[in-house]
Write an enzyme that holds these catalytic residues in place. Structure first.
Site, PDB file in Angstrom:
ATOM      1  N   GLY A   1      65.694  97.115 121.127  1.00 41.66           N
ATOM      2  CA  GLY A   1      65.972  96.816 122.535  1.00 41.66           C
ATOM      3  C   GLY A   1      64.680  96.568 123.300  1.00 41.66           C
TER       4      GLY A   1
ATOM      5  CG  ASP B   1      69.972  95.397 111.085  1.00 40.58           C
ATOM      6  OD1 ASP B   1      68.974  95.856 110.503  1.00 40.58           O
ATOM      7  OD2 ASP B   1      70.024  95.228 112.327  1.00 40.58           O
ATOM      8  CG  HIS B   2      69.616  99.797 111.238  1.00 35.80           C
ATOM      9  ND1 HIS B   2      68.605 100.703 110.994  1.00 35.80           N
ATOM     10  CD2 HIS B   2      69.076  98.827 111.996  1.00 35.80           C
ATOM     11  CE1 HIS B   2      67.507 100.294 111.592  1.00 35.80           C
ATOM     12  NE2 HIS B   2      67.752  99.145 112.197  1.00 35.80           N
TER      13      HIS B   2
ATOM     14  CG  HIS C   1      63.949  97.570 111.782  1.00 32.74           C
ATOM     15  ND1 HIS C   1      65.313  97.454 111.746  1.00 32.74           N
ATOM     16  CD2 HIS C   1      63.538  97.580 110.487  1.00 32.74           C
ATOM     17  CE1 HIS C   1      65.720  97.395 110.490  1.00 32.74           C
ATOM     18  NE2 HIS C   1      64.657  97.475 109.700  1.00 32.74           N
TER      19      HIS C   1
ATOM     20  CG  ASN D   1      64.774  93.435 111.174  1.00 29.77           C
ATOM     21  OD1 ASN D   1      64.302  92.704 110.311  1.00 29.77           O
ATOM     22  ND2 ASN D   1      65.483  94.506 110.900  1.00 29.77           N
TER      23      ASN D   1
ATOM     24  N   GLY E   1      61.819  93.744 116.894  1.00 30.25           N
ATOM     25  CA  GLY E   1      60.900  92.635 117.140  1.00 30.25           C
ATOM     26  C   GLY E   1      60.896  92.112 118.576  1.00 30.25           C
TER      27      GLY E   1
HETATM   28  P1  13P Z   1      65.574  94.176 118.624  1.00 35.33           P
HETATM   29  O1  13P Z   1      66.989  94.196 119.106  1.00 35.33           O
HETATM   30  O2  13P Z   1      64.698  95.082 119.425  1.00 35.33           O
HETATM   31  O3  13P Z   1      65.020  92.808 118.500  1.00 35.33           O
HETATM   32  O4  13P Z   1      65.587  94.823 117.162  1.00 35.33           O
HETATM   33  C1  13P Z   1      66.288  94.191 116.130  1.00 35.33           C
HETATM   34  C2  13P Z   1      66.312  95.014 114.901  1.00 35.33           C
HETATM   35  O5  13P Z   1      65.381  95.717 114.570  1.00 35.33           O
HETATM   36  C3  13P Z   1      67.500  94.930 114.040  1.00 35.33           C
HETATM   37  O6  13P Z   1      67.475  95.871 113.024  1.00 35.33           O
END
Ligand code: 13P
Length: 288
Positions: free
Chosen positions: A178, A84-85, A207, A229, A209
């Protein structure tokens, strides 16, 4: 066996539902997500940020743990293990470690540099039978020290990156990582629609979510989002359940301090959150 996320996301896009990416932090997280996916017959993507990878002793440890769990828990639904990222270097590390999918987040580079690096990594991913996600327009909020402003991506830039042959595209549409602040303006469906028009079949990734209202999630799926996500929401439900257990003094009753008991309510809470998200995203029963 881990699979690339390509096929599950193409199916999701065509079937108008989304596959959840749930970020993992440790054994409890991973087990809770895998068991829920299996129970609900849902495909799933396990997300690992570079910070979480480091916390779990490195990407090789993560691959070892996940592969062993797939076998010993007898998981039969499609599971992708996804960076992720990822940074440029992080992507190479995950290829070497045995991930089945990577995200290269070049959104903070000028677009030409994002294009050049994504292009190179698309070739690498292809060579290893892995799927690859790219990003245009930084996602807002803070995740593992990476801070984005929450921009709306330029649809033309999205097309440029999509044309490189990535398997999924994350584009900023006002979403942030977040908790959402009270004055958040919501997702920009205008931007999402414009991106979808230009990128066609490309599965789009939402992203951040956590905390997006259900109606916005459903609308985003109807406009081409095929991967969503979720990270913070599992952390919040784990923390709340663990706090309750301790505040009720259960850790002091009998052998309530045994980690297998102490962590059990948090584990069940993650399962519940993942279940609710899979139902909302429409991926239940889509493993076949
Ligand atoms: P949240 O922590 O807001 O659910 O986002 C998760 C995310 O986008 C991981 O890449």
């Amino acid at each position: 066996m881990l699979v690339s996320a390509k096929e599950m996301l193409q199916k999701a896009k065509a079937g108008h539902y989304a596959v959840g990416q749930f970020n993992i932090n440790n054994l409890e997280w991973t087990k809770a997500i895998l068991l829920t996916a299996e129970e609900l017959r849902s495909p799933v993507i396990l997300g690992v940020s570079e910070g979480a990878g480091k916390y779990m002793c490195g990407f090789k440890t993560v691959v070892g743990m996940v592969n062993a769990m797939l076998e010993e828990l007898k998981i039969t639904v499609p599971v992708a293990l996804h960076l992720d990222h990822g940074t440029y270097d992080g992507c190479y590390k995950c290829v070497e470690a045995g991930f089945s999918s990577i995200m290269f987040d070049g959104s903070h580079y000028p677009i030409e540099e994002n294009v050049a690096k994504t292009k190179e990594l698309v070739e690498v991913a292809r060579k290893h039978g892995m799927s690859i996600e790219a990003e245009v327009g930084a996602i807002g909020g803070e995740e593992d020290g990476v801070i984005g402003k929450g921009e709306c991506a330029d649809p033309q830039e999205c097309k440029k990156i999509a044309d490189l042959g990535v398997d999924m595209l994350a584009a900023g549409i006002g979403n942030i990582h977040g908790k959402y602040p009270a004055n958040w303006e919501g997702l920009s469906f205008e931007t999402l629609d414009a991106i979808q028009q230009l990128t066609g079949e490309m599965p789009l990734v939402l992203h951040g979510g956590t905390g997006i209202p259900d109606d916005m999630i459903k609308k985003a799926i109807s406009l081409g989002v095929a991967k969503i996500n979720v990270n913070t929401e599992c952390q919040l439900s784990f923390a709340a359940a663990t706090r309750k257990y301790i505040e009720e003094g259960k850790d002091n009753q009998g052998k309530g301090y045994d980690p297998r008991k102490l962590l059990a309510p948090g584990f069940e809470a993650i399962k519940q959150t993942v279940k609710e998200k899979m139902e909302l995203f429409g991926s239940v029963g889509k493993a076949e």
